[in-house]
Design a protein around this motif. Sequence first.
Motif, PDB file in Angstrom:
ATOM      1  N   ILE A  13      37.085  40.503  39.193  1.00 48.16           N
ATOM      2  CA  ILE A  13      36.132  41.620  38.796  1.00 48.16           C
ATOM      3  C   ILE A  13      35.305  43.377  39.748  1.00 48.16           C
ATOM      4  N   ALA A  14      36.039  42.731  40.806  1.00 47.24           N
ATOM      5  CA  ALA A  14      35.485  44.648  41.799  1.00 47.24           C
ATOM      6  C   ALA A  14      36.930  45.234  40.836  1.00 47.24           C
ATOM      7  N   ASN A  15      38.069  44.703  39.944  1.00 48.62           N
ATOM      8  CA  ASN A  15      38.872  45.671  39.808  1.00 48.62           C
ATOM      9  C   ASN A  15      38.813  46.268  38.139  1.00 48.62           C
ATOM     10  N   ASN A  16      37.791  45.521  37.985  1.00 50.73           N
ATOM     11  CA  ASN A  16      37.042  45.590  36.241  1.00 50.73           C
ATOM     12  C   ASN A  16      38.087  44.723  35.381  1.00 50.73           C
ATOM     13  N   LYS A  17      38.211  43.346  36.237  1.00 49.70           N
ATOM     14  CA  LYS A  17      39.374  42.631  35.460  1.00 49.70           C
ATOM     15  C   LYS A  17      38.549  41.551  34.754  1.00 49.70           C
ATOM     16  N   ASN A  32      49.099  46.643  29.909  1.00 47.35           N
ATOM     17  CA  ASN A  32      49.900  46.164  31.281  1.00 47.35           C
ATOM     18  C   ASN A  32      49.960  45.851  32.041  1.00 47.35           C
ATOM     19  N   SER A  33      48.379  45.445  32.068  1.00 45.86           N
ATOM     20  CA  SER A  33      47.713  44.601  34.000  1.00 45.86           C
ATOM     21  C   SER A  33      47.950  43.442  32.974  1.00 45.86           C
ATOM     22  N   VAL A  34      48.123  42.596  32.369  1.00 35.36           N
ATOM     23  CA  VAL A  34      48.006  40.918  30.920  1.00 35.36           C
ATOM     24  C   VAL A  34      48.882  40.341  32.820  1.00 35.36           C
ATOM     25  N   GLN A  35      48.378  39.449  33.175  1.00 33.78           N
ATOM     26  CA  GLN A  35      49.414  38.482  34.398  1.00 33.78           C
ATOM     27  C   GLN A  35      48.263  37.150  34.497  1.00 33.78           C
ATOM     28  N   TRP A  36      49.186  36.878  34.528  1.00 34.26           N
ATOM     29  CA  TRP A  36      48.533  34.624  35.055  1.00 34.26           C
ATOM     30  C   TRP A  36      48.734  34.721  36.216  1.00 34.26           C
ATOM     31  N   GLN A  37      47.748  34.245  37.162  1.00 38.16           N
ATOM     32  CA  GLN A  37      47.021  34.561  38.527  1.00 38.16           C
ATOM     33  C   GLN A  37      47.437  33.061  38.718  1.00 38.16           C
ATOM     34  N   ASP A  41      29.843  44.939  35.231  1.00 36.83           N
ATOM     35  CA  ASP A  41      29.026  44.483  35.914  1.00 36.83           C
ATOM     36  C   ASP A  41      29.205  44.097  36.836  1.00 36.83           C
ATOM     37  N   ASN A  42      29.594  44.481  38.183  1.00 40.02           N
ATOM     38  CA  ASN A  42      30.804  44.193  39.396  1.00 40.02           C
ATOM     39  C   ASN A  42      29.548  43.695  40.569  1.00 40.02           C
ATOM     40  N   LEU A  43      28.297  43.156  40.436  1.00 37.18           N
ATOM     41  CA  LEU A  43      27.247  43.133  41.231  1.00 37.18           C
ATOM     42  C   LEU A  43      27.165  41.557  41.162  1.00 37.18           C
ATOM     43  N   HIS A  44      27.893  41.071  42.174  1.00 38.13           N
ATOM     44  CA  HIS A  44      28.142  39.650  42.118  1.00 38.13           C
ATOM     45  C   HIS A  44      26.900  38.854  40.970  1.00 38.13           C
ATOM     46  N   GLN A  45      25.933  39.288  41.814  1.00 43.41           N
ATOM     47  CA  GLN A  45      24.091  38.106  41.094  1.00 43.41           C
ATOM     48  C   GLN A  45      24.483  38.132  39.581  1.00 43.41           C
ATOM     49  N   LYS A  46      25.491  39.478  39.338  1.00 42.08           N
ATOM     50  CA  LYS A  46      24.530  39.411  37.767  1.00 42.08           C
ATOM     51  C   LYS A  46      25.678  38.894  36.944  1.00 42.08           C
TER      52      LYS A  46
END
Length: 613
Positions: free
Chosen positions: A381-385, A417-422, A492-497
């Motif tokens: 989430i921090a990197n908008n994924k 180009n960013s699609v990948q399995w974690q 919204d990268n604030l975890h509480q949200k």
Amino acid sequence: MDGIDGKERKVLVLIGEVTRQLDRLREQQAMTASMFNTLMYDLQQQMSLQYRLAKLREYMSHIDIKHLQLKRYIRRGYDNTTEEGKWRLERHTLENFATWVVSHEPSSILSLMDSIHYLFVPNKFREKRSPLLGIFTKIKDIMQESRTNMCNLQQSLQQLLYNLYNSVAITELKGYAMMQFSWMLLRLYEKGTFTVESELMHERYQERIIQKVAALKEAMKTAERAMWRCDPRRHSEGETYIEVTRLLQGHIQNEVDMNSENTCRENCAYYSYARSHRCYDNLFCPYQQQRCNGELRNCEFITSHMWVCQEDSRSVRRYKWIEYDNGRIFGKKSSCNRGTTKVDSWWRWIFWHCSYCFCLCDEQGPKSDRYFNLREVKSDIANNKVVTGLRFVKKNRVIHLQIQEAGLLPRGGINMNSVQWQPVDDYRISDYNVYNGKDYHTLSWEQRAIDLDDLVAPEGYVLTGIRFRRVETHLNLEIMVTPLNFTAGTLDNLHQKSKWYRNDNTQASLHEPRKELPIYKPDVPTLTKEGSVVDSKSDQFLLFTHSDINDDAAQTTVPFLDAQPVAPEPPTLLSGAGIYHKGRPGYGGFIGLKVMTYDFKSHLNIVTEDHVN
């Protein structure tokens, strides 16, 4: 004429830049052909709609071909070997092309765009802005009525309608660009001012977009957003399905070994719960068959004598088949590589019959893969994924939920180009600081239920995480969702949200308690010759159990888990996930994952403005 003057060159340079911008949408264009092929195949019995789709593909292909021709004119007609450059195209070539593009001939770009629009918004309904007879609603109604082919789409029905609109919109944008170019070029060649014609064309283009978007929104209101997978043509363990193994497995045990007194005073039915205490007189137990080192359940007496065909010691099965002296056969009798073993019950003195019972063995061990990961799995989430796909995988005997993630782009786009399995967590249940109930859940006779639910995020949220949790004795799914700024393409990268969503309903709930989905006499799921059909609904649960005693000697744990990736093509925003069951009567079926695609309906006004402007 040796070339064209500076003004004409500027026009061609401008249209060249427009075509390059359109080429950036090649993912959408590449997907169009596959989408048409799937629709044409799935709608074979719907001749009227199939004919419309064939005409649509034909019209779009004609526009694409002419657009490609214009690109070649621009690419091959300009000599860039000199500093000032020079156009090698003859004036007649471009003038003839431009005249044809805006002519009223049936095959012209102008006419083709009208023909495409008619397929979506028929004439007699255009003033009412009604889409009732258009392709969008036709596809939606037919696909949802049958539902059998929806899992072939590789996308949700709503996503398909949205992607179909985008494909058509891109084609029409090509046509619009070619017509604008043609009016400009004809004006430069002093064939007229074409001011009114250009204005009328722009107004018509706007009108077509507004009408098609209205038709699309109407169809999307009730179009299903769930995407799941059909059965594959060929099943392959580890690729298309994975198994829970040796959860409850048929096992032969003599009564004398199931009590601490070493007696035969009861009967098989008495042992609804027991253990194997010993191997009396070294008969049919550890030296001849694999011992059950766990619990024995639901024992029953069949007959006194039997012939047993055992599986290879490396197999997770104990027996291939069992034949009793009364003719009853458990499993599918065939050749027996290890040779059959004669097993006979006996009398102890005169009064007690030491019977061989057929029981269910609930035994943990190296051949029993019965563990489900409980750790949360989240996108970056921090990197908008965001999460764009799901699947079941088994690693180190633990079954995991694996996510596909990708980066967000503005207007709900996905960075291809960013699609990948974690990667899934690489731990073993025997590792230090790894605990049952915290890191993983262990299935057993008492704890083998899995909840079947559809979980959908509130409007404006997208899927960013998933996990299993334990609710009483059940495995229960949770999803994490995060608010989305659609226009900017940011989370919204604030975890509480971010929020976790689940269905807390249980069997004991006072209001509409969760109900069991029973599976009757299930054979091995991969043996069915017909494709599985979804037979569950949200707010149910299912028990992992053994395969049918008669068909398979209760040697297989069912249902299997569908391991195929559930990831829409092309990747898109998701707003939910779920677990369901699919199968056929008489077979164990599969537990599968589904995803719910994001509802773009509320953002169509933005899309309309983009295209009009």
